[in-house]
Design a protein around this motif. Sequence first.
Motif, PDB file in Angstrom:
ATOM      1  N   ALA A 196       0.858   3.806  -6.193  1.00  0.00           N
ATOM      2  CA  ALA A 196       1.139   5.252  -7.213  1.00  0.00           C
ATOM      3  C   ALA A 196       1.285   5.173  -8.191  1.00  0.00           C
ATOM      4  O   ALA A 196       0.320   6.731  -9.025  1.00  0.00           O
ATOM      5  N   PRO A 197       0.921   3.768  -8.981  1.00  0.00           N
ATOM      6  CA  PRO A 197       0.737   5.076 -10.869  1.00  0.00           C
ATOM      7  C   PRO A 197      -0.616   4.571 -10.535  1.00  0.00           C
ATOM      8  O   PRO A 197      -1.213   5.391 -11.903  1.00  0.00           O
ATOM      9  N   LEU A 198      -1.910   4.570 -10.142  1.00  0.00           N
ATOM     10  CA  LEU A 198      -3.228   4.376 -10.076  1.00  0.00           C
ATOM     11  C   LEU A 198      -3.756   5.863  -9.802  1.00  0.00           C
ATOM     12  O   LEU A 198      -5.126   6.123  -9.709  1.00  0.00           O
ATOM     13  N   ALA A 199      -2.125   6.562  -8.820  1.00  0.00           N
ATOM     14  CA  ALA A 199      -3.093   8.475  -8.327  1.00  0.00           C
ATOM     15  C   ALA A 199      -4.398   8.723  -9.092  1.00  0.00           C
ATOM     16  O   ALA A 199      -3.746   8.758 -10.856  1.00  0.00           O
ATOM     17  N   GLY A 200      -5.309   9.240  -9.595  1.00  0.00           N
ATOM     18  CA  GLY A 200      -5.631  10.298 -10.103  1.00  0.00           C
ATOM     19  C   GLY A 200      -6.434   9.162 -10.541  1.00  0.00           C
ATOM     20  O   GLY A 200      -7.797   9.810 -11.381  1.00  0.00           O
ATOM     21  N   GLN A 201      -7.521   7.859 -10.468  1.00  0.00           N
ATOM     22  CA  GLN A 201      -8.256   7.213 -11.516  1.00  0.00           C
ATOM     23  C   GLN A 201      -9.212   7.529 -10.411  1.00  0.00           C
ATOM     24  O   GLN A 201     -10.234   6.051 -10.966  1.00  0.00           O
ATOM     25  N   GLY A 202      -9.722   8.452  -9.312  1.00  0.00           N
ATOM     26  CA  GLY A 202     -11.226   8.032  -8.802  1.00  0.00           C
ATOM     27  C   GLY A 202     -10.938   6.424  -7.932  1.00  0.00           C
ATOM     28  O   GLY A 202     -12.132   6.549  -7.016  1.00  0.00           O
ATOM     29  N   LEU A 203      -9.890   6.229  -7.398  1.00  0.00           N
ATOM     30  CA  LEU A 203     -10.511   5.192  -6.122  1.00  0.00           C
ATOM     31  C   LEU A 203      -9.669   5.445  -5.416  1.00  0.00           C
ATOM     32  O   LEU A 203      -9.031   6.932  -4.736  1.00  0.00           O
ATOM     33  N   HIS A 204     -10.516   5.101  -4.677  1.00  0.00           N
ATOM     34  CA  HIS A 204     -10.288   5.492  -2.751  1.00  0.00           C
ATOM     35  C   HIS A 204      -9.233   4.816  -1.562  1.00  0.00           C
ATOM     36  O   HIS A 204      -9.241   3.425  -2.644  1.00  0.00           O
ATOM     37  N   ILE A 205      -8.301   5.018  -1.207  1.00  0.00           N
ATOM     38  CA  ILE A 205      -7.970   3.868  -0.233  1.00  0.00           C
ATOM     39  C   ILE A 205      -7.553   3.705   0.648  1.00  0.00           C
ATOM     40  O   ILE A 205      -7.501   4.844   1.681  1.00  0.00           O
ATOM     41  N   TYR A 206      -7.121   3.161   1.413  1.00  0.00           N
ATOM     42  CA  TYR A 206      -7.238   2.122   2.949  1.00  0.00           C
ATOM     43  C   TYR A 206      -6.243   1.275   3.486  1.00  0.00           C
ATOM     44  O   TYR A 206      -6.364   0.643   3.207  1.00  0.00           O
ATOM     45  N   PRO A 214       1.238  -1.552  18.388  1.00  0.00           N
ATOM     46  CA  PRO A 214       1.010   0.118  18.722  1.00  0.00           C
ATOM     47  C   PRO A 214       1.944   1.079  17.917  1.00  0.00           C
ATOM     48  O   PRO A 214       2.211   2.366  18.040  1.00  0.00           O
ATOM     49  N   ASP A 215       2.986   0.583  17.108  1.00  0.00           N
ATOM     50  CA  ASP A 215       3.381   0.996  15.860  1.00  0.00           C
ATOM     51  C   ASP A 215       2.412   1.872  14.631  1.00  0.00           C
ATOM     52  O   ASP A 215       2.886   2.304  13.869  1.00  0.00           O
ATOM     53  N   GLU A 216       1.252   1.066  14.885  1.00  0.00           N
ATOM     54  CA  GLU A 216      -0.001   1.094  13.444  1.00  0.00           C
ATOM     55  C   GLU A 216       0.501   2.749  12.910  1.00  0.00           C
ATOM     56  O   GLU A 216      -0.133   3.844  13.717  1.00  0.00           O
ATOM     57  N   ILE A 217       0.147   2.443  11.530  1.00  0.00           N
ATOM     58  CA  ILE A 217      -0.591   3.817  11.357  1.00  0.00           C
ATOM     59  C   ILE A 217      -1.904   3.353  10.165  1.00  0.00           C
ATOM     60  O   ILE A 217      -1.910   2.446   9.100  1.00  0.00           O
ATOM     61  N   LEU A 218      -2.932   4.421  10.261  1.00  0.00           N
ATOM     62  CA  LEU A 218      -3.113   4.380   9.375  1.00  0.00           C
ATOM     63  C   LEU A 218      -3.412   6.110   8.740  1.00  0.00           C
ATOM     64  O   LEU A 218      -3.852   7.022   8.739  1.00  0.00           O
ATOM     65  N   VAL A 219      -3.871   5.416   7.309  1.00  0.00           N
ATOM     66  CA  VAL A 219      -4.097   6.994   6.267  1.00  0.00           C
ATOM     67  C   VAL A 219      -5.256   6.395   4.982  1.00  0.00           C
ATOM     68  O   VAL A 219      -5.314   5.225   5.476  1.00  0.00           O
ATOM     69  N   SER A 220      -6.255   7.497   4.668  1.00  0.00           N
ATOM     70  CA  SER A 220      -6.995   6.851   4.235  1.00  0.00           C
ATOM     71  C   SER A 220      -7.752   8.554   2.840  1.00  0.00           C
ATOM     72  O   SER A 220      -7.297   8.990   3.544  1.00  0.00           O
ATOM     73  N   GLY A 221      -8.206   8.101   1.853  1.00  0.00           N
ATOM     74  CA  GLY A 221      -8.604   9.209   1.600  1.00  0.00           C
ATOM     75  C   GLY A 221      -8.507   8.546   0.068  1.00  0.00           C
ATOM     76  O   GLY A 221      -8.181   7.543  -0.665  1.00  0.00           O
ATOM     77  N   LEU A 222      -8.758   9.461  -0.805  1.00  0.00           N
ATOM     78  CA  LEU A 222      -9.112  10.034  -2.280  1.00  0.00           C
ATOM     79  C   LEU A 222      -7.219   9.648  -2.541  1.00  0.00           C
ATOM     80  O   LEU A 222      -6.694  10.224  -2.742  1.00  0.00           O
ATOM     81  N   LEU A 223      -7.358   8.456  -3.616  1.00  0.00           N
ATOM     82  CA  LEU A 223      -6.135   8.525  -3.986  1.00  0.00           C
ATOM     83  C   LEU A 223      -5.502   9.021  -4.974  1.00  0.00           C
ATOM     84  O   LEU A 223      -5.750   9.026  -6.444  1.00  0.00           O
ATOM     85  N   ASP A 224      -5.125  10.251  -4.647  1.00  0.00           N
ATOM     86  CA  ASP A 224      -4.507  11.207  -5.638  1.00  0.00           C
ATOM     87  C   ASP A 224      -3.229  11.039  -5.395  1.00  0.00           C
ATOM     88  O   ASP A 224      -2.704  10.862  -4.485  1.00  0.00           O
ATOM     89  N   GLU A 225      -1.965  12.591  -6.377  1.00  0.00           N
ATOM     90  CA  GLU A 225      -0.914  12.429  -6.141  1.00  0.00           C
ATOM     91  C   GLU A 225      -0.810  12.815  -4.842  1.00  0.00           C
ATOM     92  O   GLU A 225       0.322  12.288  -4.301  1.00  0.00           O
ATOM     93  N   PRO A 226      -1.232  13.439  -4.358  1.00  0.00           N
ATOM     94  CA  PRO A 226      -0.623  13.689  -2.880  1.00  0.00           C
ATOM     95  C   PRO A 226      -0.515  13.449  -2.338  1.00  0.00           C
ATOM     96  O   PRO A 226      -0.010  12.998  -1.158  1.00  0.00           O
ATOM     97  N   LEU A 227      -1.556  11.887  -2.356  1.00  0.00           N
ATOM     98  CA  LEU A 227      -2.223  11.255  -1.261  1.00  0.00           C
ATOM     99  C   LEU A 227      -1.216  10.210  -1.160  1.00  0.00           C
ATOM    100  O   LEU A 227      -0.213   9.896  -0.309  1.00  0.00           O
ATOM    101  N   ALA A 228      -0.689   9.763  -2.457  1.00  0.00           N
ATOM    102  CA  ALA A 228      -0.588   9.102  -2.528  1.00  0.00           C
ATOM    103  C   ALA A 228       1.862   8.507  -2.006  1.00  0.00           C
ATOM    104  O   ALA A 228       2.666   8.166  -1.999  1.00  0.00           O
TER     105      ALA A 228
END
Length: 261
Positions: A196-206, A214-228
């Motif tokens: 979370a504190p790394l949001a806005g530094q141009g990182l991509h998160i997977y 069966p409960d698998e959850i996946l999220v990816s994208g540019l690590l900005d504050e809304p995605l964090a």
Amino acid sequence: MKQIQVIGIGAGDPDQLTLQAVRAIGATDVFFLLDKGEDKAELVALREQMLAEHAHRPHRVVVARDPDRDRTAATPGYAPAVDDWRRRRADVFERLLIDELADGACGAFLVWGDPALYDSTLGTLEEVHARGTVDFDWTVVPGVSSVSSLTARHRTGLNQVGRPVQITTGRRLAEGGLPDGADDVVVMLDARRAFAPLAGQGLHIYWGAYLGTPDEILVSGLLDEPLAAHITRVREEARARKGWIMDTYLLRRPAARDDRS
């Protein structure tokens, strides 16, 4: 002499069992399963499902309670807390090998992911062996790690071309920030939402939780504050629903174009 197999069983998908793991399961007389409490009873159930399919010879299953671990200890007390937990875990292993496994028989521990990556089973067996109270030898069967499962599910590589990759823990990321010199950082055992504190530094998160289940959850994208904030919310909801969570994520710093080859 007693024989022990430490068998990597993958991140959660029964189909991730390797042929070597299947053969090792089929050659085992006693399986030792560590119970982590009611919230994680399904983890024991998944192991039992694998045994029902692949353990064809007569065998026994021995379930022992995994000692509780203090995961809230501050950094100065973290290493002593881990040492205390490993000692108590070694006591459990020692009792199992002495009381539940006959001389000449083969026992096995089924380990999530790969036994070499952030798992204490090998270290615990080494401690028991050093005590000299029980004569045994052990072999290791590698498994599909949560890291491999994560990158496969996100359809991405673990590293960029010619660039370094580092695997670390949430605790170390929270205390030291993103490691210098690593463009791709895999984070495991993160109870602090260290991303979370790394949001806005141009990182991509997977990010992935309950990988291979069966409960698998996946999220990816540019690590900005809304995605964090979104990952935090999804994570908290999943933990509240299941009572526990296992998640892993890859942080990627895109390489400059003139660095690519």
